[in-house]
Design an enzyme around this catalytic site. Structure first.
Site, PDB file in Angstrom:
ATOM      1  N   ASP A  24       0.825  -1.210   0.000  1.00 35.94           N
ATOM      2  CA  ASP A  24       0.000   0.000   0.000  1.00 35.94           C
ATOM      3  C   ASP A  24       0.865   1.269   0.000  1.00 35.94           C
ATOM      4  O   ASP A  24       1.958   1.291   0.577  1.00 35.94           O
ATOM      5  CB  ASP A  24      -0.896  -0.017   1.253  1.00 35.94           C
ATOM      6  N   HIS A  41       2.932   3.146  -8.969  1.00 35.07           N
ATOM      7  CA  HIS A  41       2.737   1.714  -9.230  1.00 35.07           C
ATOM      8  C   HIS A  41       3.973   1.114  -9.904  1.00 35.07           C
ATOM      9  O   HIS A  41       4.371  -0.009  -9.614  1.00 35.07           O
ATOM     10  CB  HIS A  41       1.492   1.499 -10.093  1.00 35.07           C
ATOM     11  N   LEU A 135      10.644 -21.008  -4.128  1.00 35.35           N
ATOM     12  CA  LEU A 135       9.767 -20.037  -3.471  1.00 35.35           C
ATOM     13  C   LEU A 135       8.447 -20.024  -4.223  1.00 35.35           C
ATOM     14  O   LEU A 135       8.440 -20.038  -5.462  1.00 35.35           O
ATOM     15  CB  LEU A 135      10.405 -18.636  -3.531  1.00 35.35           C
TER      16      LEU A 135
HETATM   17  C1  FPP Z   1      -1.973   0.244  -3.244  1.00 36.38           C
HETATM   18  O1  FPP Z   1      -1.472   1.540  -3.371  1.00 36.38           O
HETATM   19  C2  FPP Z   1      -1.447  -0.580  -4.310  1.00 36.38           C
HETATM   20  C3  FPP Z   1      -2.198  -1.136  -5.306  1.00 36.38           C
HETATM   21  C4  FPP Z   1      -3.652  -0.961  -5.441  1.00 36.38           C
HETATM   22  C5  FPP Z   1      -1.591  -1.935  -6.366  1.00 36.38           C
HETATM   23  C6  FPP Z   1      -0.332  -2.650  -6.009  1.00 36.38           C
HETATM   24  C7  FPP Z   1       0.389  -2.861  -7.256  1.00 36.38           C
HETATM   25  C8  FPP Z   1       1.709  -2.871  -7.417  1.00 36.38           C
HETATM   26  C9  FPP Z   1       2.690  -2.818  -6.340  1.00 36.38           C
HETATM   27  C10 FPP Z   1       2.277  -2.952  -8.771  1.00 36.38           C
HETATM   28  C11 FPP Z   1       1.638  -3.920  -9.653  1.00 36.38           C
HETATM   29  C12 FPP Z   1       1.850  -5.324  -9.249  1.00 36.38           C
HETATM   30  C13 FPP Z   1       2.105  -6.289 -10.120  1.00 36.38           C
HETATM   31  C14 FPP Z   1       2.243  -7.704  -9.695  1.00 36.38           C
HETATM   32  C15 FPP Z   1       2.304  -5.975 -11.502  1.00 36.38           C
HETATM   33  P1  FPP Z   1      -2.509   2.721  -3.593  1.00 36.38           P
HETATM   34  O2  FPP Z   1      -2.582   3.000  -5.046  1.00 36.38           O
HETATM   35  O3  FPP Z   1      -3.814   2.390  -2.974  1.00 36.38           O
HETATM   36  O4  FPP Z   1      -1.790   3.876  -2.845  1.00 36.38           O
HETATM   37  P2  FPP Z   1      -2.461   5.032  -1.999  1.00 36.38           P
HETATM   38  O5  FPP Z   1      -3.245   4.390  -0.889  1.00 36.38           O
HETATM   39  O6  FPP Z   1      -1.304   5.809  -1.499  1.00 36.38           O
HETATM   40  O7  FPP Z   1      -3.329   5.805  -2.956  1.00 36.38           O
END
Ligand code: FPP
Length: 255
Positions: A24, A41, A135
């Protein structure tokens, strides 16, 4: 719990067999830098690569990451499309290296509704790496815990209707075999970055006895040192699994 495999001095009880991560804070990381959310991201994918390496080095057997939740469809179209694009890029670019490193990829979540190219890539990743044992990398994609439980319940009902299962024989263990995570150990440790302290529909059944570690850093800033910090916090916990003595798993007192 499994013994460490990577020449690590952590003992059997203090190394989690399965670590799950809520990655997150990508959006806030980007906002703090005046960048578009997609930049967060993208940086998050790099942090994921590092986390996979760190998990392997620490002798962890299973790493599950929350990449896209069934609720994430409500984000702006462009962000959903960016996240889909990043998943495709991740699999296309990283699959060969993951395979070479002995990583077995497994996807949990609802496959229906995914575009054929994404569904095909997910299947390709699972098929190519099916024989690997170093893994297990489990990617929760289009995943929601309540949705998973409802889909499992439908499968149980269908098995009962077909006469393959009796309702009296449905125990928690039997039910778990109908979940997307069938055959996987429950997570010993769940890490969430970004300072938020909630589970957000992530593995609600499987995390019933997980230790939770909340870290203040945003996911793109997550490093091996943060991982080690979480593992140290985990090692200092006393797990009782509803019993009265510590280390219930080893003593078979889970309840
Ligand atoms: C939360 O941060 C994260 C996500 C909704 C997506 C997680 C994705 C990745 C780490 C990259 C993609 C993964 C793969 C496997 C390709 P948020 O966007 O909710 O952040 P915020 O709460 O600060 O807005």
């Amino acid at each position: 719990m499994s013994p460490p495999t990577g020449g690590d001095e952590r003992d059997e009880m203090s190394t989690p067999e399965h670590v799950a991560i809520i990655m997150d804070g990508n959006g806030r990381w980007a906002k703090a830098r005046g960048l578009p959310r997609v930049a967060g991201h993208r940086a998050g994918v790099e942090a994921l690569r590092n986390a996979v390496r760190a998990a392997g080095d620490a002798g962890i057997g299973w790493l599950t990451v929350y990449a896209f939740s069934s609720e994430n469809w409500s984000r702006p179209k462009s962000e959903v499309s960016d996240l889909m694009g990043l998943l495709k890029l991740f699999i296309r670019r990283d699959l060969a290296e993951l395979h070479q490193s002995g990583v077995r990829v497994r996807i949990i979540g609802e496959r229906q509704g995914l575009t054929p190219d994404i569904a095909g890539l997910l299947e390709e990743a699972e098929t190519l790496t099916a024989g690997n044992r170093m893994l297990d990398l489990v990617i929760a994609f289009n995943y929601g815990g309540r949705d998973e439980i409802v889909r499992a319940t439908r499968r149980v009902a269908e098995a009962i209707r077909l006469g393959d299962l009796k309702s009296d024989d449905v125990t928690p263990d039997v039910f778990a075999g109908f979940l997307d995570t069938a055959g996987m150990p429950d997570p010993d440790l769940v890490i969430r970055t970004s300072g938020e302290q909630r589970m957000s529909n992530f593995l609600p059944w499987q995390s019933a006895y997980s230790e939770l570690v909340f870290l203040p850093c945003y996911w793109p800033d997550f490093t091996r040192e943060h991982f080690d910090d979480a593992l140290r916090q985990y090692a200092a916990r006393e797990r009782r699994f509803g019993g009265v003595t510590a280390q219930g798993v080893a003593q078979g007192v889970a309840s």
